[in-house]
Design an enzyme around this catalytic site. Structure first.
Site, PDB file in Angstrom:
ATOM      1  N   ASP A   1       7.988  32.458  -0.845  1.00  0.00           N
ATOM      2  CA  ASP A   1       8.811  32.303  -2.046  1.00  0.00           C
ATOM      3  C   ASP A   1       7.839  32.126  -3.205  1.00  0.00           C
ATOM      4  OD1 ASP A   1      11.012  32.358  -0.422  1.00  0.00           O
ATOM      5  OD2 ASP A   1      11.507  30.237  -0.611  1.00  0.00           O
TER       6      ASP A   1
ATOM      7  N   ASP B   1      22.388  34.293   0.733  1.00  0.00           N
ATOM      8  CA  ASP B   1      22.074  32.862   0.551  1.00  0.00           C
ATOM      9  C   ASP B   1      23.361  32.044   0.681  1.00  0.00           C
ATOM     10  OD1 ASP B   1      19.225  33.118  -0.328  1.00  0.00           O
ATOM     11  OD2 ASP B   1      20.135  34.243  -1.954  1.00  0.00           O
TER      12      ASP B   1
HETATM   13  O1  1PR Z   1      19.166  37.025  -6.411  1.00  0.00           O
HETATM   14  O2  1PR Z   1      18.230  39.284  -6.096  1.00  0.00           O
HETATM   15  O3  1PR Z   1      17.219  37.728  -7.736  1.00  0.00           O
HETATM   16  O4  1PR Z   1      16.975  37.376  -5.319  1.00  0.00           O
HETATM   17  C1  1PR Z   1      16.422  36.110  -5.342  1.00  0.00           C
HETATM   18  C2  1PR Z   1      15.812  35.861  -3.999  1.00  0.00           C
HETATM   19  O5  1PR Z   1      15.110  34.640  -4.082  1.00  0.00           O
HETATM   20  C3  1PR Z   1      16.810  35.744  -2.888  1.00  0.00           C
HETATM   21  O6  1PR Z   1      16.331  36.420  -1.765  1.00  0.00           O
HETATM   22  C4  1PR Z   1      16.890  34.265  -2.597  1.00  0.00           C
HETATM   23  O7  1PR Z   1      17.039  34.021  -1.222  1.00  0.00           O
HETATM   24  C5  1PR Z   1      15.538  33.776  -3.059  1.00  0.00           C
HETATM   25  N1  1PR Z   1      15.582  32.427  -3.635  1.00  0.00           N
HETATM   26  C6  1PR Z   1      16.116  32.083  -4.813  1.00  0.00           C
HETATM   27  N2  1PR Z   1      15.919  30.772  -5.030  1.00  0.00           N
HETATM   28  C7  1PR Z   1      15.275  30.281  -3.976  1.00  0.00           C
HETATM   29  C8  1PR Z   1      14.858  28.890  -3.775  1.00  0.00           C
HETATM   30  O8  1PR Z   1      14.345  28.518  -2.719  1.00  0.00           O
HETATM   31  N3  1PR Z   1      15.080  28.065  -4.780  1.00  0.00           N
HETATM   32  N4  1PR Z   1      14.428  31.228  -1.932  1.00  0.00           N
HETATM   33  C9  1PR Z   1      15.054  31.331  -3.084  1.00  0.00           C
HETATM   34  C10 1PR Z   1      15.014  31.468  -0.810  1.00  0.00           C
HETATM   35  C11 1PR Z   1      14.844  31.273   1.340  1.00  0.00           C
HETATM   36  C12 1PR Z   1      14.064  31.728   2.447  1.00  0.00           C
HETATM   37  C13 1PR Z   1      13.109  30.715   2.942  1.00  0.00           C
HETATM   38  C14 1PR Z   1      13.713  30.398   4.264  1.00  0.00           C
HETATM   39  C15 1PR Z   1      12.764  29.845   5.263  1.00  0.00           C
HETATM   40  N5  1PR Z   1      14.130  31.255   0.159  1.00  0.00           N
HETATM   41  O9  1PR Z   1      13.646  33.013   2.441  1.00  0.00           O
HETATM   42  O10 1PR Z   1      11.866  31.265   2.898  1.00  0.00           O
HETATM   43  O11 1PR Z   1      14.823  29.530   4.060  1.00  0.00           O
HETATM   44  O12 1PR Z   1      12.319  28.600   4.866  1.00  0.00           O
HETATM   45  P1  1PR Z   1      11.919  27.524   5.958  1.00  0.00           P
HETATM   46  O13 1PR Z   1      11.320  28.262   7.103  1.00  0.00           O
HETATM   47  O14 1PR Z   1      10.906  26.666   5.259  1.00  0.00           O
HETATM   48  O15 1PR Z   1      13.162  26.794   6.310  1.00  0.00           O
HETATM   49  P2  1PR Z   1      17.941  37.861  -6.454  1.00  0.00           P
END
Ligand code: 1PR
Length: 583
Positions: A280, A438
């Site tokens: 991320d 999400d």
């Molecule tokens: O909506 O098209 O602009 O895409 C935004 C992207 O950014 C989406 O894929 C969304 O999942 C991601 N995103 C947005 N905000 C966050 C955040 O964390 N604040 N991250 C975010 C999402 C989720 C996972 C993470 C897993 C594994 N990250 O991919 O890496 O939950 O984590 P873990 O193994 O530590 O539990 P758009």
């Protein structure tokens, strides 16, 4: 005369051609690249003469061949692009990485007079390597957008995989190949996995059997590679198959050299489950692009400063995970929803740098949507995705925009052809479009309380609720929408998505395991591959998700960033539990 040769081993410190886009995002210099030593190629090769240092590349402009370029350069070759038919006829060594769909590719080849030159070159038994569509185009015809006539050099029709008996299409991932004849370029493959991504394939028959050098089984046998004399073609992607794939390219590029045969270690027999590392990425408060990690999507430290959690540098970590054995690396630009992604020069640079040395698939997501910038210039989501592909992505992942598209489709039941999913999959193929979901769990006393698909949960909710539905969110979990993960998954598959990245906000960063109820629900509902994400805290969580659901891959972030569980330990555990993974 033979000369010693070692491929470049460090990340380049000079940016590749800079994008013409600019914006107020963090500066390129703030990326602070650290040269990271990559594992030396296992077989040190020799080059016959200076003349042999150029590879002619047939890139007819239909898509991204950056990864192939990077792999060729990594192996120490320069590239000459085909501009006109004579360039093919004058080539010493020709690589043809077909991309896009069969019909438009044939169309371009014919219009530019390249088809005839290609046939002549191959009929003269000159050194040729076709990749993916570059193999399929050699056949008589394809059912893709067709029937459409191919180059007609090999008997047979390229047909679509059949998903009716439970096999997921596209065929995405690391599969075993069965080498059926001495093919020289496959000498180091043996029973190791190589990376495939395609929905169409050519099948073996009596008429084409003398061409076949290996087959792969996915429901039934299909042709994984062909060889006749100096003419080779592979359905898999050597440029994305890690060290095994580089060995294929190396053997094609150095045919007369004495490359040591690598003792084959793998025990591949079928499609492997994938282990994916996710980064991320966002700018921290100093403007540096960092890898961060949320706790249920909250990426700020619980301190007075409340700064963005900083877990490392994106390019460096991607290179590290590649070396550690990650089967894929995903970058999620988590603030892409509010920034203009094409203004995010550092993110594009991250991709460019990473793709120079990471030879497994790279996915990038964040902000893929239609966009009008401050000057009133309109960019379609296809343009945004194209820039990501040009910068080195193999797949793009769409989050918020997929939710809006699905909501609209459920309302109108009309496929406009204009959604980001449809636009991008039409040009780059379904396999290039991942939908990042999400969802947040919403407990229910009664499943009939909502119009969305719910599940009986394995662990009751805080008030003893036995059911839950999974509400989709947009803008990084900030806004809940009136659509469930199940409904979204079904619609995006229909609109042309090739894969689903299934997160779960409740489990994100908790280390308590994947949400099995959710992953089972979605992986049973669609016939495209599902990547389980969020919550991995131990190697056992990976075997659990693969034994209890139909997930094709599992992704983790926190445990890898914090070095709690190495990727190899996850794979060793899976192998011990009888789950096939790429060794
Ligand atoms: O909506 O098209 O602009 O895409 C935004 C992207 O950014 C989406 O894929 C969304 O999942 C991601 N995103 C947005 N905000 C966050 C955040 O964390 N604040 N991250 C975010 C999402 C989720 C996972 C993470 C897993 C594994 N990250 O991919 O890496 O939950 O984590 P873990 O193994 O530590 O539990 P758009």
């Amino acid at each position: 005369m033979a000369a010693a040769f070692s491929p470049p081993l460090q990340f380049s410190s000079t940016p590749s051609s800079a994008s013409s886009f600019s914006g107020d995002s963090p500066s390129v210099h703030s990326l602070n690249f650290n040269p990271l030593k990559l594992r030396p190629s296992r077989a040190v090769s020799v080059r016959a003469s200076a003349d042999d240092s150029v590879v002619t590349l047939l890139d007819y402009g239909a898509g991204n061949v950056r990864s192939v370029r990077n792999a060729i350069r990594f192996l120490g070759y320069d590239i000459k692009d085909v501009q006109k038919p004579e360039d093919i006829l004058n080539a010493k060594r020709l690589v043809f990485p077909g991309v896009g769909a069969f019909a438009p590719a044939m169309d371009v080849l014919e219009k530019k007079g390249l088809a005839e030159a290609l046939c002549t070159y191959i009929e003269q038994d000159r050194p040729f390597l076709g990749i993916c569509l570059g193999l399929q185009l050699l056949f008589e015809s394809s059912e893709e957008n067709g029937p459409v006539k191919g180059l007609g050099l090999i008997p047979g029709v390229v047909g679509r995989f059949d998903s009716s008996n439970g096999f997921r299409v596209p065929h995405i991932g690391w599969n075993a190949v069965k080498v059926t004849k001495d093919s020289q370029i496959l000498d180091d493959i043996g029973n190791r996995h190589v990376y495939f991504v395609h929905s169409y394939r050519a099948t073996p028959s009596d008429d084409n059997k003398e061409w076949i050098s290996s087959t792969c089984n996915y429901d039934s046998d299909f042709i994984a590679s062909i060889r006749r004399g100096n003419v080779h073609a592979v359905q898999f992607h050597p440029e994305k198959s890690g060290e095994a794939g580089l060995s294929v390219l190396r053997r094609f590029l150095y045919p007369k050299s004495e490359i040591t045969k690598v003792p084959v270690k793998g025990r591949a027999s079928k499609l492997a489950k994938r282990v994916i590392a996710c980064l991320d990425v966002r700018a921290n408060d100093n403007g540096d692009l960092v890898v961060t990690k949320g706790d249920q999507y909250d990426v700020r430290e619980q301190t007075v400063e409340n700064e963005v959690r900083n877990l490392g540098k994106p390019v460096e970590l991607a290179g590290q995970y590649y070396m550690d054995g990650a089967d894929e690396v995903s970058f999620l630009n988590i603030t892409g929803f509010r920034d203009f992604p094409l203004g995010d020069l550092p993110m594009l640079q991250v991709l460019k740098y990473a793709s120079e040395n990471v030879f497994v698939p790279l996915t990038v997501g964040g902000g893929i949507r239609d966009f009008t910038d401050g000057n009133g210039r309109y960019y379609s989501s296809l343009e945004v995705a194209s820039e990501y592909f040009r910068s080195g992505a193999d797949k793009v992942s769409i989050g918020s925009d997929a939710v809006y598209a699905a909501e609209e489709y459920l309302k109108t039941k009309v496929k406009t052809g204009k959604t980001s999913i449809e636009q991008i999959s039409r040009v780059y193929g379904n396999q290039a479009v991942v939908i990042s979901i999400d969802p947040r769990r919403v407990y229910l006393k009664d499943p009939n309380d909502v119009e969305f698909k719910s599940v009986r949960v394995s662990k009751p909710g805080p008030n003893g609720e036995q059911f839950a539905w999974y509400q989709c969110t947009v803008n990084g979990g900030r806004e809940g929408r009136s659509i469930g993960a199940y409904e979204l998954a079904k619609v995006v598959e229909e609109l042309g998505a090739g894969e689903i990245l299934l997160n779960c906000i409740d489990c994100d960063g908790q280390g308590q395991g994947f949400d099995i109820d959710l992953i089972k629900l979605i992986s049973d509902a669609v016939s495209i591959p599902v990547i389980a994400s969020s919550g991995a805290g131990s190697a056992e969580h990976f075997s659990e998700v693969f034994s209890k659901t139909n997930a094709s891959a599992a992704l983790a972030a926190g445990i890898f960033h914090r070095k709690e569980v190495p990727i190899q330990a996850v794979k060793d555990h899976l192998l011990k539990e009888g789950v096939e993974v790429r060794a």
